[in-house]
Design a protein around this motif. Structure first.
Motif, PDB file in Angstrom:
ATOM      1  N   PHE A 687       0.868  -1.244  -0.160  1.00  0.00           N
ATOM      2  CA  PHE A 687      -0.071   0.081  -0.101  1.00  0.00           C
ATOM      3  C   PHE A 687       0.908   1.344  -0.119  1.00  0.00           C
ATOM      4  CE2 PHE A 687       0.815  -1.371   4.455  1.00  0.00           C
ATOM      5  CZ  PHE A 687       1.280  -0.365   4.881  1.00  0.00           C
ATOM      6  N   ASP A 688       0.272   2.450  -0.241  1.00  0.00           N
ATOM      7  CA  ASP A 688       0.959   3.702  -0.478  1.00  0.00           C
ATOM      8  C   ASP A 688       1.116   4.109   0.982  1.00  0.00           C
ATOM      9  OD1 ASP A 688       1.225   3.502  -3.087  1.00  0.00           O
ATOM     10  OD2 ASP A 688      -0.666   4.770  -3.315  1.00  0.00           O
ATOM     11  N   GLU A 692       3.525   8.488   8.785  1.00  0.00           N
ATOM     12  CA  GLU A 692       3.072   7.896   9.673  1.00  0.00           C
ATOM     13  C   GLU A 692       3.636   6.311   9.644  1.00  0.00           C
ATOM     14  OE1 GLU A 692      -0.297   6.736  12.970  1.00  0.00           O
ATOM     15  OE2 GLU A 692      -0.350   8.760  11.866  1.00  0.00           O
ATOM     16  N   GLU A 693       3.256   5.763   8.542  1.00  0.00           N
ATOM     17  CA  GLU A 693       3.485   4.362   8.203  1.00  0.00           C
ATOM     18  C   GLU A 693       4.858   4.107   7.635  1.00  0.00           C
ATOM     19  OE1 GLU A 693      -0.810   5.002   7.063  1.00  0.00           O
ATOM     20  OE2 GLU A 693       0.937   6.255   6.569  1.00  0.00           O
ATOM     21  N   LEU A 694       5.474   5.282   7.232  1.00  0.00           N
ATOM     22  CA  LEU A 694       6.930   5.036   7.195  1.00  0.00           C
ATOM     23  C   LEU A 694       7.779   5.048   8.199  1.00  0.00           C
ATOM     24  CD1 LEU A 694       9.269   5.099   4.858  1.00  0.00           C
ATOM     25  CD2 LEU A 694       9.463   7.775   5.341  1.00  0.00           C
ATOM     26  N   LEU A 740       9.648  10.419   2.659  1.00  0.00           N
ATOM     27  CA  LEU A 740       9.022  10.161   1.108  1.00  0.00           C
ATOM     28  C   LEU A 740       9.182  11.112   0.171  1.00  0.00           C
ATOM     29  CD1 LEU A 740       5.559   8.763   2.813  1.00  0.00           C
ATOM     30  CD2 LEU A 740       7.474   7.329   1.794  1.00  0.00           C
ATOM     31  N   GLU A 741       8.862  12.279   0.441  1.00  0.00           N
ATOM     32  CA  GLU A 741       8.958  13.430  -0.401  1.00  0.00           C
ATOM     33  C   GLU A 741      10.539  14.069  -0.607  1.00  0.00           C
ATOM     34  OE1 GLU A 741       6.425  14.410  -2.317  1.00  0.00           O
ATOM     35  OE2 GLU A 741       5.354  13.106  -1.013  1.00  0.00           O
ATOM     36  N   LYS A 742      10.947  14.342  -1.889  1.00  0.00           N
ATOM     37  CA  LYS A 742      12.115  14.711  -2.158  1.00  0.00           C
ATOM     38  C   LYS A 742      13.328  13.907  -1.747  1.00  0.00           C
ATOM     39  CE  LYS A 742      10.700  19.398  -2.188  1.00  0.00           C
ATOM     40  NZ  LYS A 742      10.935  20.975  -1.869  1.00  0.00           N
ATOM     41  N   ASN A 743      13.020  12.610  -1.716  1.00  0.00           N
ATOM     42  CA  ASN A 743      14.041  11.323  -1.179  1.00  0.00           C
ATOM     43  C   ASN A 743      14.264  10.928  -2.557  1.00  0.00           C
ATOM     44  OD1 ASN A 743      15.238   9.065  -0.553  1.00  0.00           O
ATOM     45  ND2 ASN A 743      13.849   8.988   1.097  1.00  0.00           N
ATOM     46  N   PRO A 744      15.734  11.155  -3.211  1.00  0.00           N
ATOM     47  CA  PRO A 744      16.238  10.625  -4.448  1.00  0.00           C
ATOM     48  C   PRO A 744      16.304   9.160  -4.380  1.00  0.00           C
ATOM     49  CG  PRO A 744      18.081  11.822  -3.295  1.00  0.00           C
ATOM     50  CD  PRO A 744      16.716  12.157  -2.637  1.00  0.00           C
TER      51      PRO A 744
END
Length: 970
Positions: A687-688, A692-694, A740-744
């Protein structure tokens, strides 16, 4: 009659999953068409035990799991549904330490005179004189003197019981009653002053001290003296308690004396009294790090608080199995799973005794030759090498299925990429591992560091034998120890099973092979010492030696030693170092073998059908390093080594700045970084995730990586942790998975992960159908009827959402029932495979079909089927046949090489082209029906043989289970 389970469902009992919880899911398991719950140990274990293997009382239920009423209620619920249970039992060891094992506490109090002294595998006469008649207890957190003078050892007096104990936090060490006078008589003049006008109480107190002084010695093990000591201890303790309660002055004196013994911190001499008292006990307290050198009781592997039981002692067997056999007799338990039988002194003898006991309580007759073949369902947790066979003479139903998990998983690894994978791994970590050499070296480290004391016992036993013969007396103790180390390090299997008078031909080959290899590696000038060891292990000189009993005792103990050495070196060390493709790194697997051929897979199933048709076949267990779905996903990498290399190198460049340098070395190492990428790839959720899940996922990976690097014992370990290295590993995990965001890294990782994950799900479905239809009893580890991407314990012991599974099954059954046609319904499940309902469907559908034809799957022959055409290598097909009934299982593999990706399903004639599966002959004009889809598959006859086209098999679903249409309709 022997009850053979159709299918088992493993349940992990603990305080968070009780008998009441198990009863609540009985209707669900019945609907899933499981026949038996396969229960983890639920006898009384250490408080808070998450697994139940640290049993402290074999004759009581674990109160954290439930009482007799809730247990019986669960059993009755099973029986109402026509179900039963298989119980996991633990004969090899018990939990010790703490304050909850009455047998062990009695041994500590009474020493060799304890009625339980012979229950535990204790060497009361070790070489070290200071340990004669004592048990070494390596439970202290620092050196003994330091712990003592810090006041962490405290003497206490139990006024109700009239007994003294010494405590180290939660560990209780009873004081030998014959040393009570050391306490009671200390400063006696003070008591005389208090009781100057009450002569009778003082005289009574003095007589009590004298009584304790005259107890029979704890070293006197004559029956009459032992009985006298134990009886009088109870009487004198009672008198002491009564005196303290009746005469306050005596009670106050005793408690004041206890306080004096406990000393004053920063006044070292004040602890002399307690030290001298401890020196006189039947145990010697020690720093936990000395265990590997001097511990004199057999442990479970290297775990100090699990002590080995002498199950070869009939009294021990009777006492530990009393309650279990009562459950068998009452029909509450239908089968037993024997945990860690290789730790037993003589496993085959244990199986015979257990069968005889069961036969006796069930009123069955023993065979004329005395070798009772199992008439009860017994499976053993035995790990077999790929070149090893379970002895057919053993009265068991088979193993718990590690060997099936190995071939089932290996079938989906593409062997053609082995060379390229070797290069990828070697170049990335910049080191070339030789697996055999690595295992050999790690065995020697385990022997030297963790299991040294056990080897010392063996070396001393062998030295005594050698010194008794003029032909071998020149062998030195050190030479024998070194030679034994080499033989054990070269041993090719977990253990052999020589009995008092015979060694099997297979065991002879293993022993001879180990000795040959040890000779080659030994630097010794005189290698005849190895011939002496071989002759001993093969029992070639026992019959002509006056030391025959000592030789047999040595051989049996040697066999108990090689198993833990292999397990600690292979399972708990090498499998965390040799990370080439970690889907191959699991219990019962052999990472040297890059994949399993169809021929080997079929041969293993044929042998099981012939020899062990009732053995378990498993794919995930509580001991798995990775769950079945993780392994199925990672197997996909073997089909795309080029892409794996490309992404691996890219990730390493992206994450280079997150690596730390410690004294010039990388942290984490390149090998641990390589493991990390496979771990994240194998476990990333379907799932995406939100932030919090990360965080939750990152915590799991962090915990796993810390465990992995400790188990590897390369840069840190449980015994000698390197906190700097571990901190660097944590930093790396948190940095790479920080957001999650801006994570190369994730930008490159996720598209690749999605493709691998989609193909991995299809692999899982193929593996599942194989497990549910090959010879043997299929076992489902709790929760794995849905997708589970779990790692080694404790990750795989998480609580299972049974409410979700029950709801999903109800919805699934309603969907199937309300659909006019099964085919589109099943195809939709496959298209939406990420939600897990397709795995649940396959499990339920096949188990339902097994319930309909139990004898076919229980006793049916196994027939490998030929596949022809250009995609033949991508299919595995076989038939099960019994008394005119037949079913055919066909599954695809290597789907990435087939051209499939995460968006395309491996279906249709355009993909499979002209590929045909030969099937058994059917009645004239009869076709097959795919049990899973309801589709009719026409049989084509050519040159007297019958075929079905792969394109028709896989029009709507990725696996096929065929049966004659008349059989499906019946």
């Amino acid at each position: 009659m022997k009850i053979i389970p159709r299918a088992t469902y493993r349940l992990q009992f603990n305080s968070h999953f009780t008998f009441a919880d198990a009863e609540a899911i009985v209707p669900y398991l019945h609907e899933l068409r499981v026949s038996h719950c396969y229960a983890s140990p639920y006898l009384k274990a250490r408080s808070g035990s998450p697994h139940g293997y640290d049993i402290v009382d074999h004759n009581a239920l674990n109160p954290e799991i439930g009482d007799r009423d809730t247990f019986v209620s669960w059993v009755q619920a099973l029986h109402r549904q026509g179900m039963g249970q298989i119980l996991d039992i633990v004969p090899n060891h018990m939990g010790v330490g703490g304050d909850d094992n009455a047998w062990w506490l009695d041994v500590l109090e009474q020493g060799p005179a304890s009625e339980y002294a012979a229950y535990f595998d204790i060497d009361w006469r070790p070489i070290k004189e200071e340990l004669r008649g004592k048990v070494l207890l390596p439970l202290l957190g620092d050196h003994y003197g330091t712990v003592l003078e810090k006041g962490e050892l405290r003497l206490t007096f139990d006024l109700e019981q009239g007994q003294f104990s010494i405590w180290f936090y939660n560990h209780r060490f009873p004081v030998d009653p014959s040393t009570y006078p050391d306490i009671l008589g200390h400063g006696l003049e003070r008591l005389a002053e208090h009781l100057a006008e009450e002569e009778a109480p003082f005289l009574e107190y003095q007589s009590l001290i004298t009584a304790f002084e005259h107890l029979p010695s704890r070293y006197d093990t004559r029956v009459e003296k032992r009985v006298e000591r134990l009886r009088d201890c109870v009487i004198y303790k009672r008198r002491l308690a009564e005196s303290c309660r009746k005469y306050p002055a005596i009670g106050a004196f005793v408690f004041d004396t206890v306080a004096a013994f406990n000393g004053v911190v920063e006044q070292p001499e004040s602890f002399d009294l307690l030290h001298h008292l401890l020196e006189r006990q039947a145990y010697r307290l020690a720093y936990w790090r000395v265990a590997s050198d001097e511990i004199n009781y057999r442990r479970f592997f290297d775990i100090n608080d699990l002590a080995g039981l002498r199950m070869e002692n009939p009294e021990v067997f009777e006492t530990t199995h009393r309650f279990i056999l009562e459950l068998v007799k009452e029909g509450k338990v239908d089968g037993l799973r024997i945990d860690h039988p290789d730790g037993l002194y003589n496993p085959p003898s244990y199986y015979q005794r257990l069968n005889r006991q069961i036969a006796e309580i069930r009123g069955e007759e023993e065979a004329a030759d005395g070798n009772l073949k199992s008439s009860y369902y017994l499976v053993i947790e035995k790990i077999l090498a790929s070149y090893e066979h379970l002895p057919e003479s053993w009265p068991v139903s088979g193993t718990t299925g590690y060997e099936f998990a190995y071939v089932n998983n290996g079938l989906f690894v593409y062997p053609g990429s082995q060379k390229e994978f070797d290069q990828i791994y070697t170049r990335f970590i910049r080191h070339q591992w030789d697996f055999d050499e690595l295992l050999y070296e790690r065995k020697k480290i385990i022997i030297r560091v963790q299991l040294s004391s056990e080897l010392t016992v063996l070396a001393n036993m062998l030295n005594s034998i050698a010194q008794a013969d003029r032909h071998t007396r020149d062998f030195t103790l050190n030479g024998l120890r070194e030679a034994l180390t080499e033989v054990v390090a070269c041993f090719p299997v977990y253990r052999t099973y020589a009995d008092v008078d015979q060694v099997s031909e297979e065991d002879k080959r293993f022993i001879q092979w180990a000795v040959i290899q040890a000779k080659k590696r030994s630097p010794a000038a005189d290698i005849s010492i190895f011939d002496f060891i071989q002759a001993i292990l093969l029992l070639e000189i026992s019959t002509r030696s006056a030391f025959s009993q000592e030789i047999i005792s040595f051989v049996m103990r040697f066999q108990q030693y090689t198993g833990p050495t292999m397990a600690k070196a292979l399972e708990d060390t090498v499998l965390y170092i040799y990370n080439r493709l970690v889907s191959l790194n699991d219990v019962g697997s052999d990472p040297r073998n890059f994949g399993v051929s169809l021929t080997a897979f079929h041969r293993a199933n044929q042998e099981r059908a012939q020899r062990w048709p009732y053995g378990m076949v498993a794919s995930s267990t509580h001991d798995s390093k990775r769950s079945e779905d993780v392994r199925a996903r990672l197997n996909v990498l073997s089909e795309m080594p080029g892409e794996w290399r490309k992404h691996l190198n890219r990730w390493a460049r992206i994450n280079r700045a997150k690596i730390r340098r410690l004294n010039g070395f990388r942290a984490p190492s390149r090998n641990d970084e390589y493991l990390f990428y496979q771990t994240v790839l194998g476990t990333w959720p379907l799932f995406d995730m939100g932030e919090e899940e990360l965080v939750e996922f990152r915590d799991r990976i962090e915990a796993y990586m810390l465990k992995a690097v400790k188990e590897a014992k390369v840069h840190t370990s449980w015994i000698n942790p390197d906190t700097e290295y571990e901190t660097a590993v944590v930093h790396f995990v948190r940095s790479v998975l920080g957001n999650l965001e801006k994570n190369p890294f994730l930008a490159d990782f996720l598209p690749f992960q999605r493709r691998v994950a989609g193909l991995g799900l299809l692999n899982s479905l193929s593996q599942l159908l194989l497990k549910l239809t090959v010879p043997g009893v299929p076992d489902i580890y709790q929760g794995n009827e849905l997708w589970e991407f779990r790692l080694v314990d404790p990750d795989n012991r998480h609580s299972v959402d049974f409410a979700l599974r029950q709801r999903m099954l109800q919805e699934l059954m309603l969907l199937i029932k309300s659909s006019q046609s099964l085919t589109p319904c099943v195809h939709k499940l496959l298209k939406n495979k990420e939600d897990g309902q397709v795995k649940l469907y396959l499990t339920w559908k096949v188990l339902s079909f097994r319930a309909k034809l139990p004898l076919l799957f229980q006793k049916g022959d196994y027939l490998p089927l030929s596949v022809q055409g250009i995609k033949a290598d991508h299919l595995c097909a076989f038939a099960r046949k019994h008394q005119g009934q037949v079913v055919v299982s066909i599954v695809p593999r290597w789907l990435a090489l087939l051209g499939s990706n995460e968006d395309e399903l491996p279906l249709g004639e355009s993909l499979w082209q002209k590929t045909w599966v030969e099937v058994p002959a059917v009645k004239e004009k009869e076709n097959f029906t795919n049990v899973l889809t309801g589709e009719v598959v026409a049989v084509v006859q050519h040159n007297g043989k019958f075929y079905v086209p792969a394109g028709k098999l896989f029009e709507s679903f990725s696996v096929a289970l065929l049966a004659p249409s008349s059989l499906v309709a019946a």
